[in-house]
Design a protein around this motif. Structure first.
Motif, PDB file in Angstrom:
ATOM      1  N   HIS A  65       0.848  -1.188   0.000  1.00  0.00           N
ATOM      2  CA  HIS A  65       0.000   0.000   0.000  1.00  0.00           C
ATOM      3  C   HIS A  65       0.886   1.242   0.000  1.00  0.00           C
ATOM      4  CE1 HIS A  65       0.459  -0.382   4.519  1.00  0.00           C
ATOM      5  NE2 HIS A  65       0.792   0.876   4.326  1.00  0.00           N
ATOM      6  N   ILE A  66       0.308   2.359  -0.431  1.00  0.00           N
ATOM      7  CA  ILE A  66       0.985   3.657  -0.408  1.00  0.00           C
ATOM      8  C   ILE A  66       0.006   4.658   0.198  1.00  0.00           C
ATOM      9  CG2 ILE A  66       2.156   5.446  -1.731  1.00  0.00           C
ATOM     10  CD1 ILE A  66       2.581   3.404  -3.961  1.00  0.00           C
ATOM     11  N   GLY A  67       0.393   5.231   1.344  1.00  0.00           N
ATOM     12  CA  GLY A  67      -0.478   6.221   1.973  1.00  0.00           C
ATOM     13  C   GLY A  67      -0.744   7.401   1.057  1.00  0.00           C
ATOM     14  N   MET A  68       0.313   7.880   0.386  1.00  0.00           N
ATOM     15  CA  MET A  68       0.156   8.946  -0.599  1.00  0.00           C
ATOM     16  C   MET A  68       1.343   8.934  -1.559  1.00  0.00           C
ATOM     17  SD  MET A  68      -1.825  11.265  -1.774  1.00  0.00           S
ATOM     18  CE  MET A  68      -2.968  11.457  -0.394  1.00  0.00           C
ATOM     19  N   LEU A  69       1.025   8.853  -2.848  1.00  0.00           N
ATOM     20  CA  LEU A  69       2.018   8.987  -3.912  1.00  0.00           C
ATOM     21  C   LEU A  69       1.787  10.329  -4.592  1.00  0.00           C
ATOM     22  CD1 LEU A  69       4.095   8.100  -6.069  1.00  0.00           C
ATOM     23  CD2 LEU A  69       2.250   6.842  -7.195  1.00  0.00           C
ATOM     24  N   THR A  70       2.835  11.168  -4.642  1.00  0.00           N
ATOM     25  CA  THR A  70       2.741  12.495  -5.249  1.00  0.00           C
ATOM     26  C   THR A  70       3.702  12.583  -6.424  1.00  0.00           C
ATOM     27  OG1 THR A  70       2.120  13.541  -3.152  1.00  0.00           O
ATOM     28  CG2 THR A  70       2.985  14.975  -4.880  1.00  0.00           C
ATOM     29  N   VAL A  71       3.169  12.972  -7.583  1.00  0.00           N
ATOM     30  CA  VAL A  71       3.982  13.139  -8.782  1.00  0.00           C
ATOM     31  C   VAL A  71       3.750  14.546  -9.315  1.00  0.00           C
ATOM     32  CG1 VAL A  71       4.535  12.255 -11.069  1.00  0.00           C
ATOM     33  CG2 VAL A  71       3.703  10.684  -9.309  1.00  0.00           C
ATOM     34  N   GLY A  72       4.820  15.337  -9.391  1.00  0.00           N
ATOM     35  CA  GLY A  72       4.718  16.700  -9.892  1.00  0.00           C
ATOM     36  C   GLY A  72       5.823  17.000 -10.881  1.00  0.00           C
ATOM     37  N   LEU A 110       9.787   8.431   1.267  1.00  0.00           N
ATOM     38  CA  LEU A 110      10.776   8.377   0.192  1.00  0.00           C
ATOM     39  C   LEU A 110      10.450   9.517  -0.759  1.00  0.00           C
ATOM     40  CD1 LEU A 110      13.039   7.119  -1.527  1.00  0.00           C
ATOM     41  CD2 LEU A 110      11.325   5.566  -2.505  1.00  0.00           C
ATOM     42  N   ALA A 111      11.402  10.446  -0.927  1.00  0.00           N
ATOM     43  CA  ALA A 111      11.129  11.631  -1.743  1.00  0.00           C
ATOM     44  C   ALA A 111      12.327  11.951  -2.626  1.00  0.00           C
ATOM     45  CB  ALA A 111      10.807  12.829  -0.849  1.00  0.00           C
ATOM     46  N   PHE A 112      12.023  12.452  -3.826  1.00  0.00           N
ATOM     47  CA  PHE A 112      13.048  12.866  -4.781  1.00  0.00           C
ATOM     48  C   PHE A 112      12.756  14.308  -5.196  1.00  0.00           C
ATOM     49  CE2 PHE A 112      12.310   8.345  -5.222  1.00  0.00           C
ATOM     50  CZ  PHE A 112      13.587   7.802  -5.184  1.00  0.00           C
ATOM     51  N   ASP A 113      13.780  15.164  -5.129  1.00  0.00           N
ATOM     52  CA  ASP A 113      13.657  16.549  -5.568  1.00  0.00           C
ATOM     53  C   ASP A 113      14.549  16.766  -6.787  1.00  0.00           C
ATOM     54  OD1 ASP A 113      11.885  17.298  -3.568  1.00  0.00           O
ATOM     55  OD2 ASP A 113      13.495  17.745  -2.151  1.00  0.00           O
ATOM     56  N   PHE A 114      14.024  17.494  -7.774  1.00  0.00           N
ATOM     57  CA  PHE A 114      14.770  17.744  -9.000  1.00  0.00           C
ATOM     58  C   PHE A 114      14.161  18.952  -9.692  1.00  0.00           C
ATOM     59  CE2 PHE A 114      11.672  14.363  -9.244  1.00  0.00           C
ATOM     60  CZ  PHE A 114      10.814  14.763 -10.258  1.00  0.00           C
ATOM     61  N   GLU A 115      14.835  19.450 -10.709  1.00  0.00           N
ATOM     62  CA  GLU A 115      14.365  20.612 -11.456  1.00  0.00           C
ATOM     63  C   GLU A 115      13.590  20.230 -12.705  1.00  0.00           C
ATOM     64  OE1 GLU A 115      14.470  23.816 -10.562  1.00  0.00           O
ATOM     65  OE2 GLU A 115      15.247  23.051  -8.650  1.00  0.00           O
ATOM     66  N   ASP A 116      13.892  19.056 -13.241  1.00  0.00           N
ATOM     67  CA  ASP A 116      13.254  18.604 -14.473  1.00  0.00           C
ATOM     68  C   ASP A 116      13.337  17.088 -14.513  1.00  0.00           C
ATOM     69  OD1 ASP A 116      13.252  17.859 -17.510  1.00  0.00           O
ATOM     70  OD2 ASP A 116      12.496  19.910 -17.460  1.00  0.00           O
ATOM     71  N   TRP A 117      12.357  16.433 -15.133  1.00  0.00           N
ATOM     72  CA  TRP A 117      12.385  14.978 -15.210  1.00  0.00           C
ATOM     73  C   TRP A 117      13.578  14.473 -16.012  1.00  0.00           C
ATOM     74  CZ3 TRP A 117       9.721  11.304 -12.644  1.00  0.00           C
ATOM     75  CH2 TRP A 117       8.640  11.741 -11.860  1.00  0.00           C
ATOM     76  N   LEU A 121       8.739  13.787  -6.747  1.00  0.00           N
ATOM     77  CA  LEU A 121       8.195  12.437  -6.721  1.00  0.00           C
ATOM     78  C   LEU A 121       8.362  11.947  -5.295  1.00  0.00           C
ATOM     79  CD1 LEU A 121       7.133   9.799  -8.006  1.00  0.00           C
ATOM     80  CD2 LEU A 121       9.526   9.207  -8.489  1.00  0.00           C
ATOM     81  N   SER A 122       7.252  11.609  -4.637  1.00  0.00           N
ATOM     82  CA  SER A 122       7.365  11.204  -3.238  1.00  0.00           C
ATOM     83  C   SER A 122       6.374  10.096  -2.907  1.00  0.00           C
ATOM     84  CB  SER A 122       7.138  12.401  -2.305  1.00  0.00           C
ATOM     85  OG  SER A 122       5.829  12.912  -2.430  1.00  0.00           O
ATOM     86  N   PHE A 123       6.776   9.270  -1.951  1.00  0.00           N
ATOM     87  CA  PHE A 123       5.963   8.189  -1.424  1.00  0.00           C
ATOM     88  C   PHE A 123       5.881   8.361   0.094  1.00  0.00           C
ATOM     89  CE2 PHE A 123       8.120   6.790  -5.194  1.00  0.00           C
ATOM     90  CZ  PHE A 123       7.219   5.989  -5.880  1.00  0.00           C
ATOM     91  N   ASP A 124       4.681   8.400   0.626  1.00  0.00           N
ATOM     92  CA  ASP A 124       4.482   8.431   2.072  1.00  0.00           C
ATOM     93  C   ASP A 124       3.784   7.142   2.496  1.00  0.00           C
ATOM     94  OD1 ASP A 124       5.417  11.113   3.081  1.00  0.00           O
ATOM     95  OD2 ASP A 124       4.050  11.785   1.500  1.00  0.00           O
TER      96      ASP A 124
END
Length: 221
Positions: A148-155, A178-185, A159-162
């Protein structure tokens, strides 16, 4: 829905249904589809340097049905989603390289037994989805028996998983964040230098089979 005969259909399903409040179609603000059901569905995502087939489709929908310049785009909120007995294909010919074992992230073919989501929200280019139950298998042999994933955020820049939990290949993984920060895909092409990762892991168990399945680079050198 139209059956995929040439392998170029984005989405096909033998059974699909959705409920929409008629009042929401004529009201300003969010639209709330609910009771979304897909059975025997096939979703094929093909991406490359020129973008993806999904982006081409969504750009066309925005062009035809987009809001007027003076209006604010309304969020899309979908509740009570269930996908069963379905298939997800993800292919990137520009990144594809054959590997001996494990999941090839440029050529994934996933059989979905069941995925249940209480809510999915799309607003301002950000997708938030909660997944309360999932079980699926990739063609490589990797199997997620339960998760399960409490919250998956894609922007655009995140990109983050809670509250991520997986039982797979003899492993049990409990990840509060688990979170990833970046400027561009495109930064993912230079992960080591351009991606910032935050990881918090609670008590978990990893097996060689699990590592071999999901981190194939360690075994395919």
């Amino acid at each position: 829905m139209i059956e995929d005969l040439e392998g170029d259909t984005v989405l096909y399903a033998s059974t699909a249904s959705v409920s929409i409040d008629r009042k929401a179609l004529f009201a300003e603000g969010a639209v709330y589809p609910s009771n979304v059901r897909f059975d025997g569905a096939s979703l094929r995502i093909v991406s490359g340097d020129g973008g993806s087939n999904v982006k081409q489709l969504t750009d066309h929908i925005k062009e035809v049905f987009g809001a007027s310049p003076k209006s604010e785009p309304a969020p899309l909120v979908i509740t009570d989603v269930e996908i069963t007995n379905s298939r997800l294909q993800i292919y990137n010919p520009t990144k594809y390289e054959p590997i001996r074992t494990g999941v090839n992230y440029a050529d994934m073919d996933i059989e979905i037994e069941r995925v249940v989501s209480p809510q999915l929200t799309i607003e301002d280019g950000v997708v938030d989805i909660a997944i309360e139950q999932m079980c699926f298998a990739d063609k490589s042999g990797a199997v997620v028996e339960q998760g399960h994933i409490g919250m998956l955020t894609v922007g655009l820049k995140e990109l983050s998983f809670d509250d991520l939990y997986l039982q797979t290949m003899g492993s049990r993984v409990d990840v509060p964040r688990l979170a990833f920060d970046f400027e561009d895909w495109k930064d993912w092409d230079d992960f080591d230098h351009k991606i910032k990762m935050f990881l918090k892991v609670d008590s978990s168990t990893l097996t060689p089979e699990g590592l071999m399945a999901y981190v194939p680079d360690f075994f395919n050198v």
